[in-house]
Scaffold this motif. Structure first.
Motif, PDB file in Angstrom:
ATOM      1  N   SER A  64      35.706  54.112  17.828  1.00  0.00           N
ATOM      2  CA  SER A  64      35.509  52.680  17.588  1.00  0.00           C
ATOM      3  C   SER A  64      34.964  51.999  18.842  1.00  0.00           C
ATOM      4  CB  SER A  64      36.828  52.015  17.175  1.00  0.00           C
ATOM      5  OG  SER A  64      37.716  51.985  18.290  1.00  0.00           O
ATOM      6  N   LEU A  65      34.437  50.791  18.660  1.00  0.00           N
ATOM      7  CA  LEU A  65      33.915  50.012  19.787  1.00  0.00           C
ATOM      8  C   LEU A  65      35.032  49.717  20.783  1.00  0.00           C
ATOM      9  CD1 LEU A  65      31.780  48.337  21.259  1.00  0.00           C
ATOM     10  CD2 LEU A  65      32.283  46.444  19.698  1.00  0.00           C
ATOM     11  N   THR A  66      36.210  49.375  20.294  1.00  0.00           N
ATOM     12  CA  THR A  66      37.345  49.076  21.171  1.00  0.00           C
ATOM     13  C   THR A  66      37.704  50.279  22.021  1.00  0.00           C
ATOM     14  OG1 THR A  66      38.209  47.468  19.590  1.00  0.00           O
ATOM     15  CG2 THR A  66      39.735  48.292  21.269  1.00  0.00           C
ATOM     16  N   GLN A  67      37.742  51.458  21.415  1.00  0.00           N
ATOM     17  CA  GLN A  67      38.065  52.678  22.164  1.00  0.00           C
ATOM     18  C   GLN A  67      37.040  52.931  23.274  1.00  0.00           C
ATOM     19  OE1 GLN A  67      38.162  55.284  18.617  1.00  0.00           O
ATOM     20  NE2 GLN A  67      40.219  55.930  19.282  1.00  0.00           N
ATOM     21  N   GLU A  69      34.923  50.777  24.742  1.00  0.00           N
ATOM     22  CA  GLU A  69      34.977  49.758  25.786  1.00  0.00           C
ATOM     23  C   GLU A  69      36.140  50.002  26.736  1.00  0.00           C
ATOM     24  OE1 GLU A  69      32.985  45.738  23.844  1.00  0.00           O
ATOM     25  OE2 GLU A  69      35.124  46.132  23.535  1.00  0.00           O
ATOM     26  N   LYS A  70      37.334  50.259  26.194  1.00  0.00           N
ATOM     27  CA  LYS A  70      38.511  50.482  27.027  1.00  0.00           C
ATOM     28  C   LYS A  70      38.324  51.692  27.941  1.00  0.00           C
ATOM     29  CE  LYS A  70      42.092  48.308  24.172  1.00  0.00           C
ATOM     30  NZ  LYS A  70      43.336  48.510  23.379  1.00  0.00           N
ATOM     31  N   THR A 108      28.730  52.960  18.068  1.00  0.00           N
ATOM     32  CA  THR A 108      30.018  53.576  17.762  1.00  0.00           C
ATOM     33  C   THR A 108      30.085  53.838  16.264  1.00  0.00           C
ATOM     34  OG1 THR A 108      30.926  51.323  17.751  1.00  0.00           O
ATOM     35  CG2 THR A 108      31.250  52.632  19.741  1.00  0.00           C
ATOM     36  N   ASN A 117      27.413  44.005  13.508  1.00  0.00           N
ATOM     37  CA  ASN A 117      28.162  44.909  14.386  1.00  0.00           C
ATOM     38  C   ASN A 117      27.213  45.999  14.878  1.00  0.00           C
ATOM     39  OD1 ASN A 117      29.856  46.626  15.700  1.00  0.00           O
ATOM     40  ND2 ASN A 117      31.116  47.143  13.901  1.00  0.00           N
TER      41      ASN A 117
END
Length: 925
Positions: A64-67, A69-70, A108, A117
């Motif tokens: 995912s995008l969140t994964q 980025e983090k 992603t 997105n």
């Protein structure tokens, strides 16, 4: 040394085509980094292999995008201490959003462009990298996508010269897609990366050696990896089963220092060129993003070396910028005839004499057309880009005395830059004190162009100086005493023009080394950095016979160009022009060879096989006291001699036309000069021929003039009378001006001075000390080297005046208009510049006393002064009173200088500069 890597390989996508290679690509990269690079690798997506209980990249797992980025934030901006080296590898889809503004994204798994997105923004990645404290950053983007384009430049922060080492590699150019290899589980780029990262011997694979392999790889697809490297080499992988091979070669018989010569664009010189990594990176960034670059600095600051051995050598290697190894590079100096030398730059040296002559004739024919012709030469070149370097650009002012030729040269060069294809890249190197000359006329917008694309060569800091001393010695197993290093750095630190002296002293130390060691004792015996050169020059001179000494004096005087409002500089001379009846060719050749062997002069051959001679460096002109004495004793005579010889060259270049011969009073003056000239300042053979031709022409005219004067028209007598009347008027004005001394004030005398300025009369070297010139209109006046100490120039109009080298110590310039004025090298000690307008003025090398001419404090009162857009290179505002001063847009001004000044917080600055000073924004009006 901590080394972290984030390896990302995404196969699975919800709305884009699923891929086969990324997971396998990423796992192969992760394993080689762990095995050979000592990287601590984080995989994404990570799954556990049940068979061997190891972590690998999942082939069907989503990211995912969140994964993403983090994970990237944890790599480049972790909560704790950042790693020394951080590597990001991404394999997957890349997308381009083109809705008004083009943006690139790393896709992603859940991307859905229709719903807005797009994935991870490359602009976001760019900002993150700029803010990251990681010193060594590597980003590799192997993006496979369907018809979309990855905007690689968006991920590259581009802020070179910040003390960081960076490597950026992307799979393809901005108009290409990336491919998977046929009969392979890997993509084209990753297959090449794996080959390059596999160490073949016990030494490091670096980002530079990796790029070398990428440049050599050839693929059946229309795909070429792109890259950008900056800073020092970054170690990536190597074998660890034995200790590294000692690659140091025992070559102590080779001197690792350059003496007075510049470092050239050769492997041998570049391998010994140290201390300018950050500056080289800055120049590379300018070339990558633009087509014009002006490199300015003090004489001896290393301009030519950093452009040649730094910038050009790296471009030729092709390791820093993609494809730069395929570019063409042409270097030349303007000399007396800049356009001819420009044409010579396009002549290939390996051709035969006949082929060169033919090529030169064609090049000169095109260059004669100006920018259009040069553009045709550029267009015809079989290369993606031509890098044209004009080294020692100041020669366009010092050696080319024909203003028309100079203007044509500038128009040709700058006009050719107006191309849509960016195929021409123009680079100039110039002494900073000559920038004022660029402001004297419009010159096709030259001054503005330089200001907009300027890189200033500043003095090396302690770390850079230490590197320049020690790194070359390490290559030849030469030891250097730590005490010697400390003393040499102390002697040259913060001195812009000392690098040639440093290199020359190191060369002499190497000549006198003991047991492969350079010592402080020997350094002291040589006389330190400033004493070594003049001691050696004196020894060489005294070893010559009396006749050879006379010839040597004449040679060095001929090789010196007298400064006009600037420092004296070197002058390239054709070797055969040094020959006279008193100093025949055999004598001149023998002396030139001796001086060249001693590294005091440099000989070279132009493309047309003409031998030329140069002083090895201007440091010799500045620091050899005997030569300084010769120059000062002969300055006035040299000026007369150069004017006569320049007129002779013009006569020759115009086909020896009669219109260019001397006559009347001027001829009589030249004849008198020829009779009185000394042995060391004898006119050239061409000048002697020129005078003889002028005398013959005058005699012939006398026979024809008798009848002519019997019928001379009345209008001629009227014109002659007007000329005589004008000369008498100017003489009367000078008589009135000469009375302006002390505190005496006479408006009549001021008006006389103003009229002389309007008539174009030069005020150079004139004595106006203590004169009351308040409110005088001296716009565009030539006041170079004039004595204006303690003069009252309050509210005077000195816009665009030439005050180069003038003595303004203690002068009152309150409220004066100095906009665009040249104050280069002026003595401003104790001057009052309160409320003065210095917008666009040149304050480079302005100083308070003869004792410390460069970088000295300007102890001046600047309350309310307007310094917007002023050039402050080499000028130091330490101790100045900046209350209410306007410093908006001032060039080469540092926060440190401002904060040391009085009332600095009350001055006006640009918004960005206020932030650098830690000041709050100005309140809204």
């Amino acid at each position: 040394m901590s080394r972290d890597a984030l390896v990302v390989g995404i196969n699975t996508y919800d709305r884009l085509k699923c891929l086969n290679a990324p997971a396998a690509d990423g796992e192969a990269i992760a394993q080689i980094l762990q095995q050979y690079g000592e990287f601590r690798v984080t995989r994404l997506p990570a799954v556990k292999d049940k068979e061997n209980q190891t972590i690998r990249i999942g082939k069907q797992t989503k990211v995912s995008l969140t994964q993403l980025e983090k994970a990237i934030v944890q790599l480049f901006k972790p909560d704790g201490k950042p790693p020394d080296t951080a590597l990001l590898y991404f394999s997957g889809h890349g997308l381009r959003k083109n809705l008004g503004i083009q943006e690139g994204f790393l896709a992603t798994s859940e991307v859905n462009p229709d719903a807005g997105n797009w994935g991870l923004s490359l602009q976001w990645l760019r900002r993150l990298l700029q803010e990251s404290e990681v010193r060594q950053q590597i980003v590799i983007l192997d993006c496979c996508y369907s018809g979309e384009v990855l905007n690689f430049a968006e991920a590259d922060p581009g802020d070179r010269g910040k003390g960081r080492d960076r490597c950026f590699i992307a799979a393809s150019r901005d108009f290409e897609v990336a491919f998977e290899e046929i009969n392979s589980q890997h993509s084209v780029l990753t297959a090449a990366l794996l080959k390059g990262l596999e160490p073949k011997q016990d030494r490091w694979v670096s980002n530079y050696t990796l790029v070398d392999l990428l440049n050599q790889e050839h693929h059946p697809f229309p795909q070429r990896p792109i890259f950008a490297n900056s800073g020092e080499a970054i170690n990536l992988t190597r074998k660890w089963n034995s200790s590294p091979v000692n690659s140091t070669v025992q070559v102590s018989a080779i001197c690792p220092y350059k003496g007075l010569s510049y470092f050239d664009c050769t492997e041998a010189d570049a391998n010994l060129f140290y201390g300018r990594t950050a500056l080289t990176d800055e120049l590379l960034e300018k070339v990558r993003s633009g087509n014009f670059l002006a490199v300015l600095g003090a004489s001896g600051s290393g301009k030519s070396s950093v452009v040649r051995a730094g910038l050009l050598y790296q471009l030729k290697l092709g390791r820093r910028l993609s494809g730069s190894d395929t570019w063409q590079f042409k270097i030349f100096r303007p000399g007396i005839n800049p356009l001819q030398n420009l044409a010579l730059a396009f002549v290939e040296s390996e051709f035969s004499d006949i082929e060169r002559a033919s090529q030169l004739a064609k090049a000169e024919e095109l260059i004669a057309k100006g920018a259009v012709g040069l553009g045709q030469l550029i267009t015809a070149a079989q290369t993606q880009r031509i890098v044209l370097v004009v080294d020692q650009f100041e020669e366009a002012f010092t050696q080319c005395q024909d203003i028309k030729k100079r203007q044509q040269f500038f128009e040709c060069m700058l006009g050719a830059l107006q191309r849509d294809d960016n195929k021409l890249c123009l680079i100039i190197t110039m002494r900073a004190d000559f920038f004022g000359k660029c402001l004297e006329q419009e010159y096709s917008g030259l001054a503005k162009k330089i200001q907009e694309h300027l890189v200033t060569v500043t003095p090396m800091n302690r770390e850079e100086l230490e590197t320049a001393i020690l790194k070359p010695s390490e290559q030849v197993n030469l030891a250097v005493e730590p005490e010697l290093v400390s003393q040499m750095i102390a002697d040259v630190e913060n001195s812009p023009g000392s690098l040639p002296l440093l290199q020359y002293t190191l060369t002499e130390l190497w000549q006198q080394r003991t047991e492969e060691r350079l010592t402080l004792t020997t350094y002291s015996k040589l006389g330190g950095v400033r004493g070594t050169l003049q001691t050696r020059a004196r020894e060489v001179y005294e070893s010559l016979s009396l006749k050879e000494q006379q010839a040597t004096k004449r040679i060095f005087l001929e090789l010196t160009q007298l400064g006009e409002g600037t420092e004296d500089t070197r002058r390239q001379v054709v070797q055969r022009d040094l020959v006279t009846s008193q100093h025949p060719e055999a004598v001149i050749n023998r002396i030139i060879q001796r001086l060249a062997d001693e590294k005091l002069v440099v000989t070279s051959t132009l493309s047309n096989q003409i031998a030329v001679v140069d002083v090895a460096h201007e440091a010799l002109i500045r620091h050899w006291l005997l030569l300084r004495k010769w120059i000062e004793e002969s300055r006035d005579i040299l000026r007369q001699k150069r004017k006569i010889e320049a007129a002779a060259i013009e006569w020759r270049d115009r086909g020896k036309a009669k219109d260019y011969l001397l006559q009347g009073k001027r001829l009589r003056e030249v004849e008198d000069f020829q009779k009185q000239q000394t042995e060391n300042l004898r006119l050239s053979d061409l000048a002697a021929e020129f005078i003889q031709a002028s005398v013959r022409q005058t005699r012939n005219n006398r026979f024809r003039s008798v009848g002519f004067f019997l019928i001379i028209p009345l209008v001629a007598s009227v014109v002659l009378g007007i000329v005589i009347e004008k000369q008498i008027r100017i003489s009367q004005l000078w008589q009135q001006v000469d009375a302006i001394k002390g505190k005496e004030y006479s408006r009549v005398r001021i008006q006389a001075l103003e009229k002389l300025v309007q008539a174009g009369e030069s005020l150079t070297n004139k004595d106006f000390s203590r004169a009351n010139l308040s409110r005088a209109n001296l716009s565009r006046a030539d006041l170079s080297r004039a004595d204006l100490s303690r003069a009252d120039l309050s509210r005077a109009n000195l816009s665009y005046a030439n005050l180069g080298g003038a003595n303004l110590s203690g002068a009152n310039l309150g409220g004066a208009n100095l906009g665009g004025a040249n104050l280069g090298g002026a003595n401003l000690g104790g001057a009052n510049l309160s409320s003065a307008n210095l917008g666009g003025a040149n304050l480079s090398s302005a100083y308070p006393s003869d004792a410390n001419p460069i970088g000295a404090n300007l102890i001046i009162y600047l309350r309310g002064a307007n310094l917007s857009d002023a050039n402050l290179s080499d000028a130091n505002l330490l101790g100045a009173n900046l209350s209410s001063a306007n410093l908006s847009g001032a060039k080469n001004l540092t926060p440190e200088e401002v904060k040391s000044a009085k009332n600095w917080d009350k001055a006006k600055y640009d918004k960005d500069f206020r932030a650098k000073l830690g000041l709050p924004p100005e309140p809204a009006k």
